[in-house]
Design an enzyme around this catalytic site. Structure first.
Site, short mmCIF file in Angstrom:
data_model
loop_
_atom_site.label_atom_id
_atom_site.label_comp_id
_atom_site.label_asym_id
_atom_site.label_seq_id
_atom_site.Cartn_x
_atom_site.Cartn_y
_atom_site.Cartn_z
CB THR A 36 66.89 76.12 -17.17
OG1 THR A 36 66.04 75.98 -17.97
CG2 THR A 36 68.36 76.89 -17.58
CG HIS B 185 69.65 71.31 -18.68
ND1 HIS B 185 69.75 70.09 -18.97
CD2 HIS B 185 68.27 71.58 -18.77
CE1 HIS B 185 68.39 69.48 -19.56
NE2 HIS B 185 67.72 70.42 -19.37
#
Ligand code: NAD
Ligand code: ZN
Length: 342
Positions: free
Chosen positions: A40, A43
């Site tokens: 994450t 990202h």
């Protein structure tokens, strides 16, 4: 204090000086010692479509951590200065239908630290006291700092499944898949087949107890051989790659269970009739960690000594080397990457 900040909409992180968070009456301030780096965070670093749609800079990134409580708000009763803790990073409302029926892991009002509010790649983080999880004295801050992804693996492996004696296929040996291998081994799976395209990650899966660690092209024959053609009792899909999702449905036995953790990057077709309905299988979508049954289960497995996550940690870096941390994850060669902060 020092913090790794997403300063604006666009790629990159900046290490900068920011004020120490001011806690509310129901919060605690935690001095961060170790923090896990996750896909994450990559990202958010790359600023992909998901990050651009969800995140509102500036904010401090990071959601996996452990540390020591340094201040408590006036309404906090059961957390004290000096406590060794980690925390559930999903902050839920506690008031909605789902929260009130024991399903707060899917609370629609969830705010995630390091995504929707300031996170833990910093010297201090403010957390609601309700989210704090105490660590046993013999659990290191390093292991405390990876409770979040380990919890994903516990949730996927053990919720609604019956692992003792079961045959298990784990597709995807990222950090969470490799944790799941160790968890299924500790829970008494009779055969664990783990798959990945990456030889380094297959090695880690072996280290954590996989009976077979194979490439995707070899999965079908490994499953057939191990189950006399029947298919496995349980599949833990931990890659989010469409080919692996189809393999999960193809290789689970009729009446078996598929636990979906991996998140496909875009929409994909599934042949409902043949892949799910006529096989009579159960499919479970995994979100985060169940609050707090997953945390209790995880703590008890760690206490028993039957599950040791430490071999999964391959990189330990200071916050200053954040670019190296992101590169290690992007390379696919890393197990778990951990920041050593204080
Ligand atoms: P990751 O994304 O690095 O792991 C995925 C692994 O799958 C990689 O090692 C990759 O080489 C492998 N892979 C690629 N193609 C494959 C194939 N055809 N067959 C088998 N494996 C293949 O790391 P992770 O952090 O362990 O995350 C796993 C997945 O879980 C990701 O999709 C992530 O987005 C998702 N995730 C979901 C939740 C949730 O709450 N549902 C939480 C965290 C992560
Ligand atoms: Zn809620």
């Amino acid at each position: 204090m020092k913090a790794l900040v997403k300063t604006s909409a666009g790629p990159g992180f900046t290490l900068q000086d920011v004020p120490v968070p001011v806690i509310r009456d129901d919060e605690v301030l935690i001095r961060v010692h170790r923090a896990g780096v996750c896909g994450t965070d990559v990202h958010i670093h790359e600023w992909d479509a998901w990050a651009a749609g969800r995140c509102r800079p500036p904010f401090t990134v990071g959601h996996e951590f452990a540390g020591e409580v340094s201040q408590v708000g006036s309404l906090v009763a059961d957390v004290s200065v000096g406590d060794r803790v980690t925390a559930e990073g999903h902050i839920v409302c506690g008031r909605c239908h789902l929260c009130r029926t024991g399903n707060s892991h899917i609370c629609p009002n969830t705010k995630i630290i390091g995504v929707d509010r300031d996170g833990c790649f910093a010297e201090y983080i403010a957390m609601p006291a309700t989210n704090v999880w105490h660590l046993d004295d013999d659990i290191s801050f390093e292991v405390g700092g990876i409770h979040d992804p380990m919890g994903n693996a516990f949730h996927t492996a053990l919720h609604g499944t019956s692992i003792p004696g079961a045959t298990v296929l784990i597709t995807g040996c990222g950090p969470i898949g490799i944790f799941a291998v160790g968890i299924c081994r500790a829970a008494g799976a009779s055969r664990i087949i783990a798959s990945d395209v990456n030889p380094r990650r297959l090695e880690l899966a072996k280290t954590m107890g996989a009976h077979d660690a194979v490439r995707p092209t070899e999965v079908e024959s490994a499953v057939r051989a191990a189950t006399e053609g029947l298919g496995v009792d349980v599949v833990l899909e931990m890659s989010g790659i469409p080919a692996a999702v189809h393999q999960a449905f193809a290789l689970v036995r009729s009446g078996g269970r598929v636990q979906l953790l991996g998140i496909p990057a875009k929409s994909m077709d599934i042949e409902l009739a043949t892949e799910i309905i006529f096989k009579g299988i159960t499919v479970y979508g995994v979100v985060g960690r169940r609050m707090y049954d997953t945390w209790i289960q995880m703590t008890q497995f760690l206490r028993s000594g039957q599950f040791d996550p430490r071999p999964v940690i391959t990189h330990r870096l200071p916050l200053e080397k954040h670019a190296e941390a992101i590169a290690a994850i992007k390379s696919g060669e890393a197990g778990k990457v951990v920041f050593e902060i204080g």
